[in-house]
Design a protein around this motif. Structure first.
Motif, PDB file in Angstrom:
ATOM      1  N   VAL A 151       0.855  -1.184   0.000  1.00 46.58           N
ATOM      2  CA  VAL A 151       0.000   0.000   0.000  1.00 46.58           C
ATOM      3  C   VAL A 151       0.895   1.238   0.000  1.00 46.58           C
ATOM      4  O   VAL A 151       2.030   1.188   0.503  1.00 46.58           O
ATOM      5  CB  VAL A 151      -0.951  -0.025   1.229  1.00 46.58           C
ATOM      6  CG1 VAL A 151      -0.195   0.018   2.545  1.00 46.58           C
ATOM      7  CG2 VAL A 151      -1.991   1.070   1.179  1.00 46.58           C
ATOM      8  N   PHE A 152       0.425   2.330  -0.574  1.00 45.46           N
ATOM      9  CA  PHE A 152       1.169   3.590  -0.523  1.00 45.46           C
ATOM     10  C   PHE A 152       0.211   4.757  -0.690  1.00 45.46           C
ATOM     11  O   PHE A 152      -0.582   4.737  -1.616  1.00 45.46           O
ATOM     12  CB  PHE A 152       2.229   3.659  -1.632  1.00 45.46           C
ATOM     13  CG  PHE A 152       3.121   4.859  -1.443  1.00 45.46           C
ATOM     14  CD1 PHE A 152       4.307   4.756  -0.741  1.00 45.46           C
ATOM     15  CD2 PHE A 152       2.731   6.101  -1.931  1.00 45.46           C
ATOM     16  CE1 PHE A 152       5.102   5.871  -0.527  1.00 45.46           C
ATOM     17  CE2 PHE A 152       3.523   7.215  -1.711  1.00 45.46           C
ATOM     18  CZ  PHE A 152       4.704   7.103  -1.015  1.00 45.46           C
ATOM     19  N   PRO A 153       0.260   5.788   0.147  1.00 46.75           N
ATOM     20  CA  PRO A 153       0.981   5.853   1.419  1.00 46.75           C
ATOM     21  C   PRO A 153       0.207   5.073   2.485  1.00 46.75           C
ATOM     22  O   PRO A 153      -0.823   4.482   2.164  1.00 46.75           O
ATOM     23  CB  PRO A 153       0.960   7.359   1.716  1.00 46.75           C
ATOM     24  CG  PRO A 153      -0.309   7.849   1.095  1.00 46.75           C
ATOM     25  CD  PRO A 153      -0.509   7.017  -0.131  1.00 46.75           C
ATOM     26  N   VAL A 154       0.699   5.075   3.744  1.00 50.30           N
ATOM     27  CA  VAL A 154      -0.072   4.457   4.826  1.00 50.30           C
ATOM     28  C   VAL A 154      -1.352   5.272   4.965  1.00 50.30           C
ATOM     29  O   VAL A 154      -1.301   6.491   5.117  1.00 50.30           O
ATOM     30  CB  VAL A 154       0.719   4.459   6.149  1.00 50.30           C
ATOM     31  CG1 VAL A 154      -0.155   3.976   7.302  1.00 50.30           C
ATOM     32  CG2 VAL A 154       1.962   3.587   6.030  1.00 50.30           C
ATOM     33  N   PRO A 155      -2.519   4.640   4.831  1.00 47.42           N
ATOM     34  CA  PRO A 155      -3.757   5.430   4.836  1.00 47.42           C
ATOM     35  C   PRO A 155      -4.179   5.884   6.236  1.00 47.42           C
ATOM     36  O   PRO A 155      -3.744   5.318   7.233  1.00 47.42           O
ATOM     37  CB  PRO A 155      -4.780   4.454   4.261  1.00 47.42           C
ATOM     38  CG  PRO A 155      -4.261   3.099   4.561  1.00 47.42           C
ATOM     39  CD  PRO A 155      -2.768   3.201   4.597  1.00 47.42           C
ATOM     40  N   ASN A 156      -5.011   6.909   6.281  1.00 41.90           N
ATOM     41  CA  ASN A 156      -5.665   7.357   7.518  1.00 41.90           C
ATOM     42  C   ASN A 156      -7.112   6.886   7.435  1.00 41.90           C
ATOM     43  O   ASN A 156      -7.835   7.303   6.535  1.00 41.90           O
ATOM     44  CB  ASN A 156      -5.667   8.892   7.598  1.00 41.90           C
ATOM     45  CG  ASN A 156      -4.358   9.440   8.127  1.00 41.90           C
ATOM     46  OD1 ASN A 156      -3.501   8.701   8.610  1.00 41.90           O
ATOM     47  ND2 ASN A 156      -4.218  10.743   8.047  1.00 41.90           N
ATOM     48  N   CYS A 157      -7.514   6.070   8.382  1.00 43.80           N
ATOM     49  CA  CYS A 157      -8.831   5.444   8.255  1.00 43.80           C
ATOM     50  C   CYS A 157      -9.763   5.851   9.383  1.00 43.80           C
ATOM     51  O   CYS A 157      -9.314   6.199  10.480  1.00 43.80           O
ATOM     52  CB  CYS A 157      -8.670   3.931   8.262  1.00 43.80           C
ATOM     53  SG  CYS A 157      -7.561   3.329   6.969  1.00 43.80           S
TER      54      CYS A 157
END
Ligand SMILES: *[C@@H]1O[C@H](CO)[C@@H](O)[C@H](O)[C@H]1NC(C)=O
Ligand SMILES: *[C@@H]1O[C@H](CO)[C@@H](O)[C@H](O)[C@H]1NC(C)=O
Ligand SMILES: *[C@@H]1O[C@H](CO)[C@@H](O)[C@H](O)[C@H]1NC(C)=O
Ligand SMILES: *[C@@H]1O[C@H](CO)[C@@H](O)[C@H](O)[C@H]1NC(C)=O
Ligand SMILES: *[C@@H]1O[C@H](CO)[C@@H](O)[C@H](O)[C@H]1NC(C)=O
Ligand SMILES: *[C@@H]1O[C@H](CO)[C@@H](O)[C@H](O)[C@H]1NC(C)=O
Ligand SMILES: *[C@@H]1O[C@H](CO)[C@@H](O)[C@H](O)[C@H]1NC(C)=O
Ligand SMILES: *[C@@H]1O[C@H](CO)[C@@H](O)[C@H](O)[C@H]1NC(C)=O
Ligand SMILES: *[C@@H]1O[C@H](CO)[C@@H](O)[C@H](O)[C@H]1NC(C)=O
Length: 250
Positions: A151-157
């Motif tokens: 994955v890119f970037p590390v997501p904000n969930c």
């Protein structure tokens, strides 16, 4: 087709030699990416602006290989393109690592422009190739543990309940390998009341320009669950464990 292409390449080489002097002074034509963000694995479209030399027919090359000539693709499974206002487009389909960090050239009339298609991390996104999700719903508390690969970037969930966004705490542990992140997100949320028959979704922001739903969960009717809970002797407590694949079975 093969001989046509060889001939075409020869002609193009000659044109490029003739135009070298020109392009070093100023770029009359130029290409750029058209849509941001660039989503890895999907299409990327380059636009060659030839308006300075009139809207001439355009040839596209990847390094020294002609891939598209006046709208005719030599690799139709990989490239398409068309003439548009002020120039011509090249669409690179289902991008892979080998499509980046490599030079593309557009030629029109005696002019040419070459540049490397880079991965600019400001505009670059990779949707995770694999997700493994464990939901834990305890009365008003929701815990979601998500394993993400590539994955890119590390997501904000955040967790959404129907369409309401819940206050969410995210803890994460990731490592980067060949441009992609691998790791785990732990997401914790609370609701005001016990949740029954609601749709929970995990919605993630990948950078500031792309948002996607990466997990969904439909909560059961509470009456049904309570009956089951009583049998198992755990008042109001139920634990739902699912993987991304099994979401489809609920
Ligand atoms: C990629 O481009 C091809 C050819 O133009 C098109 O058929 C396809 O729908 C595009 N895919 C996406 C995801 O836009
Ligand atoms: C092409 O470039 C010209 C000159 O730089 C500019 O005026 C025009 O808007 C550009 N066309 C497109 C479609 O971007
Ligand atoms: C591109 O990817 C899409 C979605 O994964 C797939 O349906 C399509 O067949 C692929 N196209 C090519 C030319 O590989
Ligand atoms: C692209 O090339 C640069 C410099 O050669 C290198 O640092 C970078 O890791 C490469 N990126 C990819 C995705 O290969
Ligand atoms: C990436 O894009 C940003 C924003 O458009 C730009 O400021 C930056 O210079 C670009 N980086 C590279 C290496 O081109
Ligand atoms: C996520 O939660 C699991 C189980 O509670 C724990 O083992 C793991 O260390 C946590 N990871 C992070 C990044 O907080
Ligand atoms: C939950 O989602 C399903 C399918 O997406 C829909 O049929 C159902 O009405 C939704 N339930 C609620 C409570 O919104
Ligand atoms: C996630 O949020 C933090 C803090 O608001 C921010 O620094 C970071 O850039 C965000 N990351 C993404 C991928 O949106
Ligand atoms: C389930 O609960 C609702 C209220 O939340 C009630 O109206 C309904 O009759 C209950 N159904 C059963 C089968 O107990």
């Amino acid at each position: 087709m093969k001989t046509d292409k060889t001939l075409l390449m020869l002609m193009i080489m000659i044109c490029m030699l003739l135009s070298t002097a020109w392009t070093q002074q100023s770029n009359k034509i130029y290409w750029k990416e058209t849509d941001y963000p660039i989503i890895f694995g999907r299409n990327v479209t380059l636009f060659c602006n030839t308006s300075a030399v009139g809207t001439q027919k355009t040839t596209w090359m990847k390094q020294s290989d002609v891939i598209l000539h006046q709208g005719l693709s030599f690799y139709p499974d990989k490239y398409t393109g068309q003439d548009v206002t002020d120039g011509s487009t090249l669409t690179i389909m289902n991008t892979t690592v080998t499509d980046f960090n490599i030079s593309y050239t557009c030629l029109s009339d005696v002019h040419s422009y070459d540049n490397v298609l880079i991965i600019n991390t400001t505009h670059f996104i990779t949707i995770p190739q694999y997700t493994d999700i464990v939901w834990t719903v305890l009365d008003q508390k929701i815990l979601v543990q998500i394993n993400l690969k590539s994955v890119f970037p590390v997501p904000n969930c955040s967790v959404h309940i129907n369409d309401i966004i819940l206050l969410t705490i995210q803890q994460q542990s990731f490592h980067i390998q060949d441009l992609f992140y691998y790791g785990t997100l732990n997401i914790t949320s609370r609701t005001q009341e016990k949740m029954c028959e609601r749709n929970l979704t995990v919605v993630c922001d990948f950078g500031c320009s792309y948002t996607d739903v990466i997990a969904t969960k439909v909560l059961q009717n509470c009456n049904v669950t309570n009956q089951m809970s009583n049998i198992h002797d755990f008042e109001h407590v139920w634990i739902i464990i699912g993987t991304f694949a099994s979401v489809f079975f609920y």
